[in-house]
Design a protein around this motif. Structure first.
Motif, PDB file in Angstrom:
ATOM      1  N   THR A 128       0.811  -1.216   0.000  1.00 47.40           N
ATOM      2  CA  THR A 128       0.000   0.000   0.000  1.00 47.40           C
ATOM      3  C   THR A 128       0.843   1.265   0.000  1.00 47.40           C
ATOM      4  OG1 THR A 128      -0.136  -0.012   2.422  1.00 47.40           O
ATOM      5  CG2 THR A 128      -1.896  -1.144   1.222  1.00 47.40           C
ATOM      6  N   ALA A 206      -5.864   5.676   5.244  1.00 45.35           N
ATOM      7  CA  ALA A 206      -5.786   4.817   4.055  1.00 45.35           C
ATOM      8  C   ALA A 206      -5.129   5.533   2.886  1.00 45.35           C
ATOM      9  CB  ALA A 206      -7.186   4.356   3.667  1.00 45.35           C
ATOM     10  N   GLY A 210      -2.129   3.388   5.212  1.00 42.70           N
ATOM     11  CA  GLY A 210      -2.373   2.733   6.491  1.00 42.70           C
ATOM     12  C   GLY A 210      -1.084   2.484   7.250  1.00 42.70           C
ATOM     13  N   LYS A 284     -11.571  -1.703   4.555  1.00 41.47           N
ATOM     14  CA  LYS A 284     -11.094  -0.318   4.494  1.00 41.47           C
ATOM     15  C   LYS A 284      -9.875  -0.141   3.589  1.00 41.47           C
ATOM     16  CE  LYS A 284     -12.715   0.604   9.203  1.00 41.47           C
ATOM     17  NZ  LYS A 284     -12.311   0.885  10.611  1.00 41.47           N
ATOM     18  N   LEU A 286      -6.851  -1.367   4.120  1.00 42.34           N
ATOM     19  CA  LEU A 286      -5.670  -1.159   4.951  1.00 42.34           C
ATOM     20  C   LEU A 286      -4.880  -2.460   5.087  1.00 42.34           C
ATOM     21  CD1 LEU A 286      -7.309   0.946   7.821  1.00 42.34           C
ATOM     22  CD2 LEU A 286      -5.898   1.801   5.945  1.00 42.34           C
TER      23      LEU A 286
END
Length: 304
Positions: A128, A206, A210, A284, A286
């Motif tokens: 991410t 996010a 995250g 979410k 994350l």
């Protein structure tokens, strides 16, 4: 040939290693020819994947904002299948990057890569946060931006910015990176700019990928948060070790870890917490929490 960089130094300590960082900055493609140069009049597009993630969108926005501050130019952000009229910066797991063999989904989590391709630039990373790390590397190591604190930064003003041919990649040396109590109350922006992946007691949003946070219920003193005396003490007083009279509290009691029935119930509750936390993180967008604290309350019941 890909150059490897595995160090990632928080901004709070940069002043100690300024000469070293200066040398590192100069070493990135310093012997390579200039791939492209842009200024306020250049028509440079920042191009995202068609279905860009929140962190990829953040990376493109940060890149556009700071390149505008540096050169005074306009850096429009578009999504594929946008066609660049001239030089373009491809941010994230774009089709263009894949077409030249740079596939973000195959890059290790939190690893990053900066690569020029003809008169284009690719900024991509794994997990991410990897693309954000690639973007911040570029802004620091090539463009010369410095973030000294959540509230102070240095942004060079340049008539033009030259980008030399390069293929540079790296990955943080530590899986867990946090400097406790450097909070900017900024949803994790300063932490991620410095390649940290936890922001102490504050969550990382996010849009910044995250955080590598502890799973619920907390990162310390979790016995009673998992197995509550309010729910269990009346029927199972033998599940608790209590100092003095009255019902157990965080100041006067601990769980009786030698009680096998209590341990079975505790494990059942902990497994359910882990299952639910993973589902919540997926919902979410994350990272899944992978560290859960099982720790006693903060008291001196051990002396009983």
């Amino acid at each position: 040939m890909i150059q490897k960089q595995r160090f990632s130094l928080p901004a709070i300590a940069r002043f100690v290693f300024a000469p070293i960082l200066a040398l590192a900055t100069l070493s990135i493609g310093s012997a390579q020819p200039v791939a492209f140069t842009f200024n306020a009049e250049s028509n440079v597009s920042i191009i995202l994947p068609q279905n860009a993630t929140l962190p990829e969108q953040t990376a493109a926005r940060e890149l556009s904002d700071y390149l505008t501050k540096i050169t005074g130019g306009d850096f429009a952000v578009q999504n594929e299948p946008a066609t660049a009229t001239s030089t373009a910066i491809y941010v994230g797991d774009t089709a263009f990057a894949k077409s030249v063999g740079v596939v973000g989904s195959t890059v290790a989590s939190e690893a990053w890569r900066m690569k020029t391709q003809d008169d284009n630039l690719i900024l991509v990373g794994g997990g991410t946060r990897g693309t954000l790390y690639a973007t911040y590397r570029f802004l620091e190591d090539v463009a010369g931006v410095r973030w000294w604190s959540p509230w102070a930064e240095t942004v060079p003003k340049r008539g033009s910015l030259s980008v030399r041919a390069m293929d540079v990649s790296g990955k943080p040396a530590f899986a867990y990176r946090d400097i406790y109590a450097t909070y900017g109350n900024d949803n994790g922006r300063f932490a991620i700019r410095n390649r940290l992946n936890r922001d102490g007691d504050w969550p990382i949003g996010a849009e910044y990928g995250g955080g590598r946070d502890y799973g619920p219920p907390y990162h310390v003193h979790t016995f009673f948060k998992i197995l509550s005396p309010a729910k269990y003490y009346a029927q199972h007083p033998d599940w608790f070790v209590v100092r003095g009279p009255g019902a157990p509290t965080v100041n006067t009691a601990e769980l009786a870890m030698s009680n096998p029935e209590m341990r079975q119930e505790f494990l059942k509750l902990l497994r359910e917490i882990i299952r639910k936390s993973h589902q919540d993180a997926k919902d979410k967008g994350l990272p899944l929490p992978d560290v859960f604290s099982v720790s006693q309350e903060d008291n001196d019941v051990s002396e009983v």
